[in-house]
Design a protein around this motif. Sequence first.
Motif, short mmCIF file in Angstrom:
data_model
loop_
_atom_site.label_atom_id
_atom_site.label_comp_id
_atom_site.label_asym_id
_atom_site.label_seq_id
_atom_site.Cartn_x
_atom_site.Cartn_y
_atom_site.Cartn_z
N LYS A 87 0.77 -1.29 -0.13
CA LYS A 87 0.00 -0.02 -0.07
C LYS A 87 0.88 1.27 -0.03
O LYS A 87 0.56 2.20 -0.87
N ALA A 88 1.96 1.31 0.77
CA ALA A 88 2.73 2.42 0.66
C ALA A 88 3.39 2.77 -0.64
O ALA A 88 3.42 3.90 -0.92
N PHE A 89 3.80 1.69 -1.13
CA PHE A 89 4.28 1.86 -2.58
C PHE A 89 3.39 2.44 -3.55
O PHE A 89 3.71 3.32 -4.35
N LEU A 90 2.04 1.88 -3.25
CA LEU A 90 0.90 2.17 -4.21
C LEU A 90 0.64 3.54 -4.01
O LEU A 90 0.24 4.52 -4.94
N ASP A 91 0.59 4.09 -2.70
CA ASP A 91 0.22 5.43 -2.32
C ASP A 91 0.95 6.57 -2.85
O ASP A 91 0.66 7.64 -2.99
N ALA A 92 2.49 6.32 -2.88
CA ALA A 92 3.43 7.09 -3.50
C ALA A 92 3.19 7.52 -4.54
O ALA A 92 3.68 8.66 -5.28
N MET A 93 2.36 6.68 -5.44
CA MET A 93 2.41 7.19 -6.87
C MET A 93 1.02 7.71 -6.90
O MET A 93 0.39 8.29 -8.30
N ALA A 94 0.10 7.88 -6.11
CA ALA A 94 -1.22 8.25 -6.15
C ALA A 94 -1.42 9.88 -6.21
O ALA A 94 -1.29 10.44 -5.06
N LEU A 95 -1.86 10.43 -7.31
CA LEU A 95 -2.26 11.82 -7.26
C LEU A 95 -3.43 12.15 -6.49
O LEU A 95 -3.66 13.20 -5.96
N ALA A 96 -4.40 10.93 -6.23
CA ALA A 96 -5.41 11.14 -5.16
C ALA A 96 -4.95 11.31 -3.74
O ALA A 96 -5.77 12.05 -3.07
N LYS A 97 -3.69 11.15 -3.54
CA LYS A 97 -3.25 11.33 -2.16
C LYS A 97 -2.51 12.59 -2.07
O LYS A 97 -2.13 12.98 -0.78
N HIS A 98 -2.18 13.21 -3.09
CA HIS A 98 -1.33 14.33 -3.16
C HIS A 98 -1.91 15.22 -4.42
O HIS A 98 -1.26 15.52 -5.21
N PRO A 99 -3.33 15.81 -4.17
CA PRO A 99 -3.85 16.30 -5.30
C PRO A 99 -3.30 17.72 -5.59
O PRO A 99 -3.46 18.43 -6.71
N GLU A 100 -2.62 18.53 -4.42
CA GLU A 100 -2.16 19.68 -4.75
C GLU A 100 -0.88 19.52 -5.53
O GLU A 100 -0.45 20.85 -6.02
N HIS A 101 -0.58 18.37 -6.14
CA HIS A 101 0.65 18.38 -6.82
C HIS A 101 0.05 18.88 -8.42
O HIS A 101 0.80 18.87 -9.14
N ILE A 102 -1.23 19.05 -8.68
CA ILE A 102 -1.58 19.54 -10.06
C ILE A 102 -1.16 20.79 -10.20
O ILE A 102 -0.74 21.22 -11.16
N HIS A 103 -1.19 21.56 -9.07
CA HIS A 103 -0.42 23.06 -8.94
C HIS A 103 -1.07 23.90 -10.26
O HIS A 103 -0.46 24.80 -10.91
N GLY A 104 -2.20 23.71 -10.52
CA GLY A 104 -2.74 24.54 -11.44
C GLY A 104 -2.46 24.13 -12.89
O GLY A 104 -3.09 24.99 -13.98
N ARG A 105 -1.93 23.10 -13.15
CA ARG A 105 -1.73 22.74 -14.53
C ARG A 105 -2.71 22.04 -15.16
O ARG A 105 -3.83 21.47 -14.47
N PRO A 106 -2.95 22.27 -16.47
CA PRO A 106 -3.98 21.71 -17.25
C PRO A 106 -3.99 20.41 -17.14
O PRO A 106 -2.92 19.75 -17.51
N LEU A 107 -5.22 19.81 -17.10
CA LEU A 107 -5.43 18.32 -16.73
C LEU A 107 -6.56 17.81 -17.51
O LEU A 107 -7.64 18.25 -17.26
N PHE A 108 -6.73 17.22 -18.46
CA PHE A 108 -7.79 16.39 -19.40
C PHE A 108 -8.17 15.27 -18.85
O PHE A 108 -7.26 14.45 -19.03
#
Length: 253
Positions: free
Chosen positions: A172-193
């Motif tokens: 789980k820790a390995f999978l969560d490290a990849m998860a944008l859902a766990k770190h959505p702030e990493h979107i940083h306003g960038r365009p995402l379709f």
Amino acid sequence: MIQIDYREVNGIPYAEVVDASLKDQVLPIVVFYHGWTGSKDRVVTIGVELAKRGMRAVLPDQHLHGDRGVRLIGGEIWEIVANNIKELPILKEEFRSRGLLDETKFGVSGLSMGGISTYALFNQYPDITAAASLMGNADPARFAKWTISSIWMTGATQEQCEALEAEIEKNKAFLDAMALAKHPEHIHGRPLFLWHGTADDKVPYELNKEFYETIKDEPYAKNVEWHETPGEGHRVPHQIFEEVADFFQRVFQ
């Protein structure tokens, strides 16, 4: 005329799709990832749409796929996604070394497993300018648990399902490290379709839409777009490839 060149860098085979008249110019680049059991040749269509709009499409064969040899037994998806995270900088450096990289116009996209990879890459690399995830999922651990009661496990025994659930918990820790859902702030306003068909039985529409609904009103998600096609299953209509190409053309202007 659209040109397709087959190349390789550090053991990564890829197809480069570009307008032949622009091939030596610095163009926006979009790396597009195919799905499970697919290959670079299976996604040439989106490469052509990107190239028609003045971009350079880079279509890699992922680990255990295409020219890298198909040796899949069914449980390698997260190994493949992690490998894409490791290999993206190699692909980017390839175009930097060829004098073809605009650091401000570098995008990623993909469908199914490639859409899952897109989320993971967007989470990992703030230097990705924009991304488009088709039939993806931003929470690997949650998606992995969903598969236990899905079409993926048709014919599996109770013991096999329990073993898979235990494996997911262990990693789980390995999978969560990849998860944008766990770190959505990493979107940083960038365009995402984001796109999903509402009748998808292989990568669940509901979980993906729930992720979007969770983030859509946050300032960091101001440039996130949600698109869906009612009744569409686990298949990307050509119209969506055109819309993705239009999206990248718009954000790279």
